[in-house]
Write an enzyme that holds these catalytic residues in place. Sequence first.
Site, short mmCIF file in Angstrom:
data_model
loop_
_atom_site.label_atom_id
_atom_site.label_comp_id
_atom_site.label_asym_id
_atom_site.label_seq_id
_atom_site.Cartn_x
_atom_site.Cartn_y
_atom_site.Cartn_z
CB SER A 106 -0.81 0.19 1.25
OG SER A 106 -1.63 -1.04 1.48
CG HIS A 127 -2.62 -0.56 -3.58
ND1 HIS A 127 -3.29 0.78 -3.53
CD2 HIS A 127 -2.45 -1.17 -2.51
CE1 HIS A 127 -3.35 0.77 -2.35
NE2 HIS A 127 -3.26 -0.35 -1.59
CD GLU A 139 -3.99 3.33 -6.37
OE1 GLU A 139 -4.36 4.56 -6.60
OE2 GLU A 139 -3.39 2.85 -5.35
CG ASN A 177 -3.96 4.43 0.45
OD1 ASN A 177 -5.10 4.53 0.43
ND2 ASN A 177 -3.00 3.36 0.40
N1 LIG Z 1 -5.42 -4.78 4.69
C1 LIG Z 1 -5.78 -3.80 3.63
O1 LIG Z 1 -6.91 -3.03 3.85
C2 LIG Z 1 -4.97 -3.73 2.28
C3 LIG Z 1 -5.32 -3.07 1.34
C4 LIG Z 1 -4.41 -3.05 0.31
C5 LIG Z 1 -3.16 -3.56 0.25
N2 LIG Z 1 -2.77 -4.08 1.56
C6 LIG Z 1 -1.42 -4.65 1.69
O2 LIG Z 1 -1.50 -5.99 1.34
C7 LIG Z 1 -0.20 -6.63 2.24
C8 LIG Z 1 -0.77 -7.75 3.17
O3 LIG Z 1 -1.72 -7.01 4.28
P1 LIG Z 1 -2.97 -7.81 5.14
O4 LIG Z 1 -3.68 -6.71 5.42
O5 LIG Z 1 -3.31 -8.75 4.02
O6 LIG Z 1 -1.98 -8.32 6.11
P2 LIG Z 1 -2.10 -9.52 7.14
O7 LIG Z 1 -0.98 -9.44 8.13
O8 LIG Z 1 -3.61 -9.68 7.35
O9 LIG Z 1 -1.53 -10.97 6.09
C9 LIG Z 1 -0.40 -11.20 5.69
C10 LIG Z 1 -0.29 -12.66 5.59
O10 LIG Z 1 1.23 -12.85 4.96
C11 LIG Z 1 1.67 -13.99 5.79
N3 LIG Z 1 2.91 -14.10 5.49
C12 LIG Z 1 3.81 -13.55 6.25
N4 LIG Z 1 5.21 -13.79 6.12
C13 LIG Z 1 4.99 -14.54 4.96
C14 LIG Z 1 5.87 -15.12 3.97
N5 LIG Z 1 7.22 -15.03 4.36
N6 LIG Z 1 5.47 -15.89 3.04
C15 LIG Z 1 4.25 -16.07 2.88
N7 LIG Z 1 3.19 -15.40 3.64
C16 LIG Z 1 3.59 -14.70 4.67
C17 LIG Z 1 1.09 -14.13 7.14
O11 LIG Z 1 0.87 -15.21 7.50
C18 LIG Z 1 -0.36 -13.48 6.71
O12 LIG Z 1 -1.44 -14.51 6.56
C19 LIG Z 1 0.44 -5.33 2.85
O13 LIG Z 1 1.51 -5.01 2.12
C20 LIG Z 1 -0.63 -4.23 2.77
O14 LIG Z 1 0.05 -3.07 2.90
C21 LIG Z 1 -3.57 -4.29 2.62
#
Ligand SMILES: NC(=O)c1ccc[n+]([C@@H]2O[C@H](COP(=O)([O-])OP(=O)(O)OC[C@H]3O[C@@H](n4cnc5c(N)ncnc54)[C@H](O)[C@@H]3O)[C@@H](O)[C@H]2O)c1
Length: 512
Positions: A106, A127, A139, A177
């Site tokens: 993000s 994104h 994005e 964002n």
């Molecule tokens: N949550 C949101 O609203 C949102 C929106 C857009 C983008 N993002 C981006 O998406 C990404 C993930 O966010 P999220 O909210 O899903 O986080 P989250 O913490 O809910 O999920 C991350 C997942 O990655 C897994 N993980 C950790 N290390 C790992 C590895 N080495 N290999 C494989 N899997 C691994 C974890 O077990 C977990 O299930 C981030 O970069 C975040 O900025 C999040």
Amino acid sequence: MGAGIAEVLARGGLAVVGIEVNQDALERGRGHLEKSTGRAVKRGRLTEDAQREILGRVALSTDFADLADCDLVIEAVPERLELKRKVFATLDGVCRADAVLATNTSSLSVTDIAVTTNRPTKIVGVHFFNPAPVMKLVEVIRTVLTEPAAVDRVAALVKDLGKTPVTIGDRAGFVANRLLFGYLNQAAGMLESGHATRDDIDSAMTAGAGLPMGPFTLMDLIGLDTCLEVLEAIHAETRDRRHAPSPLLRELVTAGLLGRKTGRGFYDHGAPKDEAPVQADGPAPVVGILGTGALADAFAALCDRAGAQVRDAAADLADCDLIVEASGDADAGRELLAAAAQAAKPGAVLAVTSATVPVAEAAMASGRPADVVGLHLPDLLSTDRAGALAEIAETVATGPGVADRAAELAGRLGLTVVRCRARAGFIVDALRFPYLNDAAAMLGAGYADPDSIDAAMTLGCGYPTGPIADLDRLGIDRAVAVLRALHAETREPALAPVPLLTEHVTAGVPIR
Ligand SMILES: NC(=O)c1ccc[n+]([C@@H]2O[C@H](COP(=O)([O-])OP(=O)(O)OC[C@H]3O[C@@H](n4cnc5c(N)ncnc54)[C@H](O)[C@@H]3O)[C@@H](O)[C@H]2O)c1
């Protein structure tokens, strides 16, 4: 996010390999997928057969080697650069040389991730917005190293999945964002400075700007820790102090008050709901309107709808409860108000409508500063929601109870009332025009085209209209006037209207 993205891809008919760190995490991911598609079945949007097919397309594994055949890998691990770099190093080792590797970050720099791989030309950002199966915007981020074919392939795939890709360069916060969080942080600053209350700022932005939710409701929904992280990342790049997280936001995060997910943030989500405000009743007031022109006409029409008697001749103002200066011209307005102040009965409220001339100046010039408030109806001229919101601003010279009386009279005209201090732009314009200025800056810099900027805010953030469309709807001349007033008051360089806006005003051509 990973589970949501896997669902989008599988729904699009693609074979997906989902990788997690361990078996427990894999089961959690499987649970997300089953629950989300199960909900769609319950709502009748998906048959059970289709659900089975979708789930059948997703192979789950903890072994990165299972990604060896993939054309595209989308990384969605937690938002930490070192972790992402580690994951990309592993991907580099196991994936085909022609595979495109994408990050769902993000706020981190895609370039920062790309440069530590052996295939920087094949690294892109994709994104997705949360929840990925629902939100239409994606994005697509190209760095200066990415080869055009890789970006084109990803954008085409996003389109095939029924989403809208917006392709842009690698700038912190991308489009949505970057524009959203500047505004959210400014709202937090407004609360912190005592300009207006949390509830009034939230109401102002929903009733006055037509947003689906106010900034504090939205920050609580996003999570205040995420808000803080995104702002830090944007600030690290822009060094614009408007992106420096508001101390109040940081304090809430430090205290563990992260919003909905912890039950409390700007709001206490466990507390009983506030009772709906009692609608002001009583006879419709007698209203004097000073000035002729579009603003005065629109206000007169609003009074008519509310059944209020309107007086517009200087000689008839003696029985008015509320006298509204709506000339749209600072000098003429000042004279009209001074004359009206002499004719008005004791107890009458005098209201000035300009959001660009300081209310206190107009109040002092009237000769009855204790009776003067600012009254702003942000969308009176520009939408059919005209009149929904009245912002009432009191100055340090406003007498006790006068703003209360003004609020009651506005309520009797059928308006939703919020209160604030007498500062340029009141609430709505002070928050939305800097955001529109930022959007115009993006356009002026060639970072994104008008449709992409508008799509980012409508499809990514649920805004009813995009900022470029808003600029033309609200008027770029008004945008420039409010921004100049904000800049004059705060001397904040980023609040000065960007050259693209002033150029369009000078040339008299719309921005689109
Ligand atoms: N949550 C949101 O609203 C949102 C929106 C857009 C983008 N993002 C981006 O998406 C990404 C993930 O966010 P999220 O909210 O899903 O986080 P989250 O913490 O809910 O999920 C991350 C997942 O990655 C897994 N993980 C950790 N290390 C790992 C590895 N080495 N290999 C494989 N899997 C691994 C974890 O077990 C977990 O299930 C981030 O970069 C975040 O900025 C999040």
